[in-house]
Design a protein around this motif. Sequence first.
Motif, short mmCIF file in Angstrom:
data_model
loop_
_atom_site.label_atom_id
_atom_site.label_comp_id
_atom_site.label_asym_id
_atom_site.label_seq_id
_atom_site.Cartn_x
_atom_site.Cartn_y
_atom_site.Cartn_z
N LYS A 9 89.87 15.78 13.28
CA LYS A 9 89.05 15.31 12.16
C LYS A 9 89.74 15.57 10.84
CE LYS A 9 84.35 15.54 10.31
NZ LYS A 9 83.01 16.17 10.42
N GLU A 10 90.35 16.75 10.68
CA GLU A 10 91.01 17.08 9.42
C GLU A 10 92.34 16.35 9.26
OE1 GLU A 10 91.13 20.96 7.97
OE2 GLU A 10 89.09 21.47 8.57
N THR A 11 93.01 16.09 10.37
CA THR A 11 94.31 15.41 10.29
C THR A 11 94.15 13.95 9.90
OG1 THR A 11 95.27 16.88 11.97
CG2 THR A 11 96.40 14.80 11.56
N PHE A 12 93.21 13.28 10.54
CA PHE A 12 93.05 11.83 10.31
C PHE A 12 91.89 11.49 9.39
CE2 PHE A 12 95.22 12.25 14.40
CZ PHE A 12 96.30 11.42 14.21
N GLN A 13 91.12 12.53 9.00
CA GLN A 13 89.97 12.31 8.11
C GLN A 13 89.05 11.22 8.65
OE1 GLN A 13 89.26 14.18 5.14
NE2 GLN A 13 90.78 15.45 6.23
N ASP A 14 88.79 11.30 9.96
CA ASP A 14 87.99 10.27 10.61
C ASP A 14 87.18 10.89 11.75
OD1 ASP A 14 87.24 7.44 11.09
OD2 ASP A 14 88.32 7.74 12.96
N ARG A 15 85.88 10.76 11.66
CA ARG A 15 85.01 11.37 12.67
C ARG A 15 85.14 10.67 14.01
NH1 ARG A 15 78.41 12.14 12.15
NH2 ARG A 15 78.16 13.38 14.06
N LEU A 16 85.30 9.35 14.02
CA LEU A 16 85.41 8.61 15.28
C LEU A 16 86.64 9.06 16.06
CD1 LEU A 16 84.55 6.35 17.22
CD2 LEU A 16 85.92 4.75 15.84
N THR A 17 87.76 9.19 15.38
CA THR A 17 88.99 9.65 16.05
C THR A 17 88.79 11.04 16.65
OG1 THR A 17 90.32 8.38 14.48
CG2 THR A 17 91.46 10.06 15.78
N ALA A 18 88.10 11.91 15.91
CA ALA A 18 87.84 13.27 16.41
C ALA A 18 86.93 13.24 17.64
CB ALA A 18 87.21 14.11 15.30
N ALA A 48 96.64 9.84 21.49
CA ALA A 48 95.96 8.80 22.26
C ALA A 48 94.61 8.46 21.62
CB ALA A 48 95.76 9.27 23.70
N ALA A 49 93.92 9.47 21.11
CA ALA A 49 92.62 9.24 20.47
C ALA A 49 92.78 8.40 19.20
CB ALA A 49 91.98 10.59 20.13
N TYR A 50 93.85 8.67 18.44
CA TYR A 50 94.10 7.89 17.23
C TYR A 50 94.35 6.43 17.57
CZ TYR A 50 96.28 6.51 12.81
OH TYR A 50 96.60 5.88 11.63
N LYS A 66 88.20 0.07 16.29
CA LYS A 66 87.79 -0.41 14.97
C LYS A 66 88.13 -1.88 14.78
CE LYS A 66 88.23 4.10 12.71
NZ LYS A 66 89.03 4.93 11.78
N ARG A 67 89.20 -2.33 15.41
CA ARG A 67 89.61 -3.73 15.27
C ARG A 67 88.93 -4.63 16.29
NH1 ARG A 67 96.17 -3.74 14.00
NH2 ARG A 67 96.07 -2.49 12.08
#
Length: 360
Positions: A69-78, A285-287, A294-295
Amino acid sequence: MVFGYGYETWEWTIATPIRSTLHPFLYAIGYWFLSIFSLDTGFLVAYLPRLIQGALLALTDYYVYKLTKETFQDRLTAQIALLLHLSSWFVNFAMVRTLSNSVETTLILIIYYYWTKLTPVYSEHDTVVAVLYTLTFFLRATSGIVIATLVFAQIFRYGLLGLKNLFKSFFIGAVPVIILVISLDSWYYGSFQIPMVSFLRVNVLEGISANYGTHSTYWYFFAAVPLLTLTYLPFVLHGFVRTMHSLKECTFLYVVMVYMTLMSMLAHKEERQILPVLPFLIILAAYSLATIKKRWNTLGIICMGVAISVQVVFLLLANSFYRVGSLAVMDELRAVPSEELPMYSALIPCLLYTSPSPRD
């Protein structure tokens, strides 16, 4: 250590032992508790380590989510990273076992999380990282690869301020831990010992570990990683490429590459040796999957469903049939009175154990 008996392999009995007591001490604390309160039944003695490993795995899950979450600043990825980690066949196969690699994996993930919070100004995070550096290195010397990578990255990022903070954190956080661990090991062995130094000499310089089997230099990249990631592999590769191009801060990619490259230089290789970098591969892999979802929402859901389903099936097969004999037979052996217990042999990793005769 607690009950006054047990089998010690050669690593513990040679003149210069190569195993620190730090890892078994983690379980000894629990056993001492059971012993003090007369709760040391066969069931609790057998299952306490599994409860401890379960707690460590839960802690790893937690930091996978927080770091992503902190690396990508994205809750979905986390959220996807957590789901993939919870479903990973090898994470659930290895992390629940009392392997030092399992504890090392948890500690390295926590180290990197707090390392990302370091700044040019000294803070409590510097001390926390120094303490964890030291504990992890004494637990497994191979973690020194990750530690060295992060130390150089800190110096490269902050220059003299980073170097100053490293020296300060070494004396405040690392030195007390070094003294404590060496004292603990020396107390256990009855003489002054630094097992990690002996470990590096025996396994790296003398190459004794090669006696337990060797693999080609590229084995980790082309055999171990595909086996450990399985259906996550295409997304790991896609996530790696995207991270390199989209993130300003991607130090963990260098950690993974340096760790795997240097570990590949050692002749003896095992899948569990790269367990410490598996959570980072899962994050990649999550990223990738989050980007796809998202696309193309439906395609992303299908990809996740297929990837996770295969992992779960493989996990059920592995934990039901693969290397379960030495654990499954323990319930049968505990049910046999000690005076009637026959001699037996058990094949376990790196060792053939033969029990003593009941008459001995």
